[in-house]
Design a protein around this motif. Structure first.
Motif, short mmCIF file in Angstrom:
data_model
loop_
_atom_site.label_atom_id
_atom_site.label_comp_id
_atom_site.label_asym_id
_atom_site.label_seq_id
_atom_site.Cartn_x
_atom_site.Cartn_y
_atom_site.Cartn_z
N ILE A 54 23.27 6.36 -8.45
CA ILE A 54 22.91 5.91 -9.80
C ILE A 54 21.67 6.67 -10.26
CG2 ILE A 54 22.24 3.92 -11.20
CD1 ILE A 54 25.05 3.73 -10.10
N ASP A 55 21.70 7.11 -11.51
CA ASP A 55 20.53 7.80 -12.07
C ASP A 55 19.47 6.78 -12.48
OD1 ASP A 55 21.69 10.27 -11.77
OD2 ASP A 55 22.53 10.33 -13.80
N GLY A 56 18.25 7.00 -11.99
CA GLY A 56 17.14 6.11 -12.32
C GLY A 56 17.09 4.91 -11.38
N HIS A 57 15.90 4.64 -10.85
CA HIS A 57 15.75 3.55 -9.89
C HIS A 57 14.31 3.05 -9.93
CE1 HIS A 57 16.05 1.33 -6.08
NE2 HIS A 57 17.36 1.48 -6.16
N GLN A 58 14.15 1.73 -9.82
CA GLN A 58 12.80 1.13 -9.82
C GLN A 58 12.04 1.48 -8.55
OE1 GLN A 58 11.07 -1.44 -12.26
NE2 GLN A 58 9.75 -0.06 -11.15
N GLY A 59 12.76 1.57 -7.44
CA GLY A 59 12.13 1.85 -6.15
C GLY A 59 12.09 0.61 -5.28
N MET A 60 12.62 0.72 -4.06
CA MET A 60 12.63 -0.43 -3.14
C MET A 60 11.22 -0.84 -2.73
SD MET A 60 15.89 0.65 -0.75
CE MET A 60 15.55 -0.67 0.42
N PHE A 61 10.28 0.11 -2.76
CA PHE A 61 8.91 -0.20 -2.39
C PHE A 61 8.05 -0.60 -3.60
CE2 PHE A 61 8.94 2.68 1.64
CZ PHE A 61 9.73 1.74 2.27
N TYR A 62 8.69 -0.81 -4.74
CA TYR A 62 7.96 -1.31 -5.91
C TYR A 62 7.31 -2.64 -5.53
CZ TYR A 62 7.19 -2.89 -10.73
OH TYR A 62 6.63 -3.34 -11.89
N TYR A 63 6.03 -2.81 -5.82
CA TYR A 63 5.28 -3.91 -5.23
C TYR A 63 5.79 -5.29 -5.63
CZ TYR A 63 2.59 -3.86 -9.65
OH TYR A 63 2.20 -3.88 -10.96
N VAL A 64 6.39 -5.43 -6.80
CA VAL A 64 6.97 -6.72 -7.17
C VAL A 64 8.21 -7.00 -6.32
CG1 VAL A 64 7.89 -8.13 -9.04
CG2 VAL A 64 6.06 -6.50 -9.50
N VAL A 65 9.03 -5.98 -6.11
CA VAL A 65 10.23 -6.12 -5.27
C VAL A 65 9.83 -6.52 -3.85
CG1 VAL A 65 12.18 -4.91 -4.24
CG2 VAL A 65 11.59 -4.51 -6.65
N VAL A 66 8.82 -5.83 -3.31
CA VAL A 66 8.34 -6.13 -1.95
C VAL A 66 7.83 -7.56 -1.87
CG1 VAL A 66 6.59 -5.57 -0.22
CG2 VAL A 66 7.82 -3.73 -1.40
N THR A 80 14.98 6.41 -4.37
CA THR A 80 15.39 5.07 -3.94
C THR A 80 14.20 4.25 -3.45
OG1 THR A 80 17.54 5.95 -3.27
CG2 THR A 80 16.92 3.78 -2.41
N LEU A 81 13.30 4.88 -2.71
CA LEU A 81 12.17 4.14 -2.13
C LEU A 81 11.02 3.96 -3.11
CD1 LEU A 81 12.05 5.70 1.46
CD2 LEU A 81 13.05 3.51 0.76
N PHE A 82 10.71 5.01 -3.87
CA PHE A 82 9.51 4.98 -4.71
C PHE A 82 9.81 4.95 -6.22
CE2 PHE A 82 8.21 7.05 -0.73
CZ PHE A 82 7.18 6.20 -0.37
N GLY A 83 11.09 5.09 -6.59
CA GLY A 83 11.45 5.03 -7.99
C GLY A 83 11.38 6.38 -8.68
N VAL A 133 0.84 -1.21 0.00
CA VAL A 133 0.00 0.00 0.00
C VAL A 133 0.87 1.26 0.00
CG1 VAL A 133 -1.71 1.32 1.30
CG2 VAL A 133 -1.92 -1.18 1.14
N VAL A 134 1.88 1.29 0.88
CA VAL A 134 2.75 2.46 0.98
C VAL A 134 3.47 2.71 -0.35
CG1 VAL A 134 4.83 3.38 2.09
CG2 VAL A 134 3.06 2.25 3.46
N GLY A 135 3.84 1.63 -1.03
CA GLY A 135 4.55 1.78 -2.30
C GLY A 135 3.76 2.52 -3.35
N GLY A 136 2.45 2.52 -3.23
CA GLY A 136 1.61 3.24 -4.18
C GLY A 136 1.34 4.68 -3.79
N LEU A 137 1.92 5.10 -2.68
CA LEU A 137 1.66 6.46 -2.18
C LEU A 137 2.86 7.39 -2.39
CD1 LEU A 137 -0.10 5.52 1.20
CD2 LEU A 137 -1.17 6.06 -1.00
N GLY A 138 3.72 7.03 -3.34
CA GLY A 138 4.93 7.82 -3.58
C GLY A 138 4.64 9.26 -3.93
N ASP A 139 3.57 9.52 -4.68
CA ASP A 139 3.24 10.89 -5.07
C ASP A 139 2.89 11.75 -3.87
OD1 ASP A 139 3.66 10.25 -7.69
OD2 ASP A 139 1.55 9.91 -8.17
N PHE A 140 2.41 11.10 -2.79
CA PHE A 140 2.03 11.85 -1.59
C PHE A 140 3.17 11.93 -0.58
CE2 PHE A 140 -1.77 9.77 -3.33
CZ PHE A 140 -2.59 10.87 -3.52
N ILE A 141 3.95 10.86 -0.47
CA ILE A 141 5.01 10.81 0.54
C ILE A 141 6.33 11.37 -0.01
CG2 ILE A 141 6.37 9.28 2.03
CD1 ILE A 141 4.00 7.35 2.04
N GLY A 142 6.59 11.11 -1.30
CA GLY A 142 7.86 11.50 -1.91
C GLY A 142 8.25 12.95 -1.72
N PRO A 143 7.33 13.93 -1.90
CA PRO A 143 7.72 15.34 -1.75
C PRO A 143 8.25 15.71 -0.38
CG PRO A 143 5.64 15.15 -2.94
CD PRO A 143 5.97 13.78 -2.42
#
Length: 540
Positions: free
Chosen positions: A346-358, A334-337, A315-325
């Motif tokens: 490194i430039d560009g990241h999938q995000g540690m909270f990406y739901y497949v990674v989790v 790093t967390l949300f991609g 659930v948190v991984g889908g809230l990057g637009d709200f938490i990221g700022p």
């Protein structure tokens, strides 16, 4: 699924080959490439075998990349097999393994018994309790596994309320093929020919409620039912569009919250209203079973903790637009991609909270927590995994050869300009009807690429971009695939409840036809409302 007669299987396979050869050898229509024509021939081959059940679904799926390679749609087999390595395939592998852990320690059973012990104070509330427990579990455990677990629990409850002899006698009469023993519309009972034991309305509503709740509940999450997986994987493959776990919760949970009580009301108030007043024994039995389970073992507690943490991070991984700022830029990436620089430089990241990674991280967590061994984890539905892979491979072939775009331009252009409600209604009705004839998984695998392809045709009608229109139509179709209630073949929960031997097909048909008609209207209206007020903020 019953074993197909070898002669019939061979005959159907020959028909599939014949039809495939005719499509592949016919003159190529204007606007369609030769490779697109061969992709269509492959779609016919797979679709025919899926619908007729001549081969197991997974076996047919394995034949798709082979046929695409033979036809030359792909220059080499590796390209044809890429669908089997799609990242969403691994999400569902992880989800199935996590569900195995819940089942190993009876955590799912404890949840079901607790809900029943709290809510089962009247016959209707008892049915509702079973349905709520089933629907909730079906959001996280596959609807097939949920139905398989909840059906014996429902039968145990019925044995306490009606008496074990009544339940078993009704089953024996059904198995023996006695004359119609459907409950009376007034809520009474009809005598079973050849015996004095009645089939009660509570019996029918409880079992049908279990099956239908497993199907409806699966709509709630991305991992709850195969059509959701098919949708997510094919949107990603064809459009490069990704639906996140939290996004889908905002799509699926409102559908479940509105339709599940409606299914319960129709079953227990209109079709099979129970006429039993005292269900205290069943409530006490649920409490007794729960007490017998005892305290959750330390390993079970660790599984519960890992499951809760995984679901929370999904659930948190889908809230990057709200938490990221509110986070430093590097940590947000790093967390949300994102495209920026991560904390690793490194430039560009999938995000540690990406739901497949989790999801994938939960698997080693289960092993490190000393809760699961490989033999426990590997016992999952690999057939469904292979079916997903074959569906992705077929969808990719149809898209890359321009076949789906040709379908949209050639077949559905005449419907442009139709009212949105009519478009949605046609999609819902078509999908429910097709699902009754085959299975919801096979229907979704066949129809969703087509719905994605016609997005461009209806974009102007819907007032959306081509991609948004494709997402809207395909999401509508995926949801509808879980609302076929009339036949055992339509969904795995239907098949499981019917296969238990405690229900007649006439009873499922009666309830299913009524609910199919009601749900066509309800889903059409509900999807239209969500399209107007919710989905624009979630999907596009």
């Amino acid at each position: 699924m019953a074993q197909t007669n070898p002669r019939k299987r061979l005959g159907l396979f020959v028909l599939a080959l014949l039809g495939t050869a005719i499509i592949a050898g016919a003159p190529t229509p204007d606007g369609l490439s030769v490779r697109g024509q061969f992709a269509f021939a492959t779609m016919f081959f797979a679709g025919f075998l899926w619908v007729t059940g001549a081969l197991p679904l997974a076996v047919t799926a394995l034949s798709i990349p082979v046929l695409l390679t033979i036809f030359g749609v792909y220059a080499d087999l590796d390209a044809a097999l890429t669908g089997f390595a799609d990242h969403l395939i691994f999400l569902f592998i992880a989800g199935f393994m996590l569900a195995n852990a819940l089942q190993k320690y009876d955590i799912d059973r404890r949840i079901a018994l607790w809900i029943m012990s709290v809510m089962g104070s009247s016959p209707r509330r008892l049915v509702l309790a079973v349905m709520l427990a089933t629907a909730f579990l079906s959001m996280w455990v596959s609807n097939t596994a949920t139905a398989a677990m909840m059906t014996p629990i429902a039968l145990g409850v019925l044995s306490q309320v009606l008496g074990r002899e009544t339940v078993e006698a009704a089953s024996a009469a059904t198995t023996a093929g006695s004359s119609d023993s459907s409950p009376a519309p007034d809520g009474g009972t009809v005598e079973v020919e050849g015996g004095d034991e009645p089939f009660t309305n509570l019996h029918v509503s409880m079992l049908l409620g279990t099956a239908y709740a497993a199907s409806v509940g699966g709509v709630g999450t991305l991992i709850g039912t195969p059509p959701n997986a098919v949708l997510a994987s094919q949107l990603n493959e064809i459009l490069g569009y990704e639906i996140g776990f939290a996004q889908w919760l905002l799509i699926g949970v409102p559908i479940v919250a509105i339709t599940l009580p409606l299914v319960w009301y129709v079953l227990t108030y209109l079709l099979y209203p129970p006429q039993i007043d005292d269900v205290s024994e069943a409530q006490e039995m649920a409490q007794q079973y729960l007490e017998e389970e005892g305290e959750l073992s330390p390993r079970g507690k660790r599984v519960a903790l890992i499951f809760t943490g995984t679901a929370l991070l999904w659930v948190v991984g889908g809230l990057g637009d709200f938490i990221g700022p509110y986070l430093p830029s590097a940590w947000a990436v790093t967390l949300f991609g994102g495209e920026g620089t991560s904390v690793f430089g490194i430039d560009g990241h999938q995000g540690m909270f990406y739901y497949v990674v989790v999801g994938l991280l939960s698997v080693p967590a289960l092993v490190l927590a000393d809760t699961m061994e490989w033999d426990d984890l590997v016992d999952i539905d690999w057939g469904t995994i292979l079916l997903f892979g074959g569906g992705i491979a077929l969808a990719d072939a149809l898209a890359t050869t321009g076949a789906t775009e040709w379908i949209a331009d050639s077949v559905f252009t005449s419907l442009t300009g139709a009212p949105i409600v009519l478009v949605v209604g046609i999609v819902v009705l078509l999908v429910i009807f097709l699902t009754e004839m085959t299975s919801n998984t096979a229907t979704a695998t066949i129809i969703i690429p087509i719905l994605i392809s016609i997005g461009s045709v209806f974009a102007a009608t819907l007032g959306l971009t081509d991609v948004a229109a494709a997402v809207f139509l395909s999401v509508s179709g995926a949801i509808a695939a879980s609302f076929a209630f009339a036949l055992p073949v339509a969904t795995p929960p239907n098949a499981i409840v019917f296969g238990s031997g405690y229900l007649k097909q006439e009873q499922m048909m009666r309830a299913g036809v009524v609910l199919n008609l009601i749900m066509t209207v309800v889903l059409t209206g509900l999807i239209w409302l969500l399209f107007q007020f919710v989905w624009p903020h979630v999907l596009w």
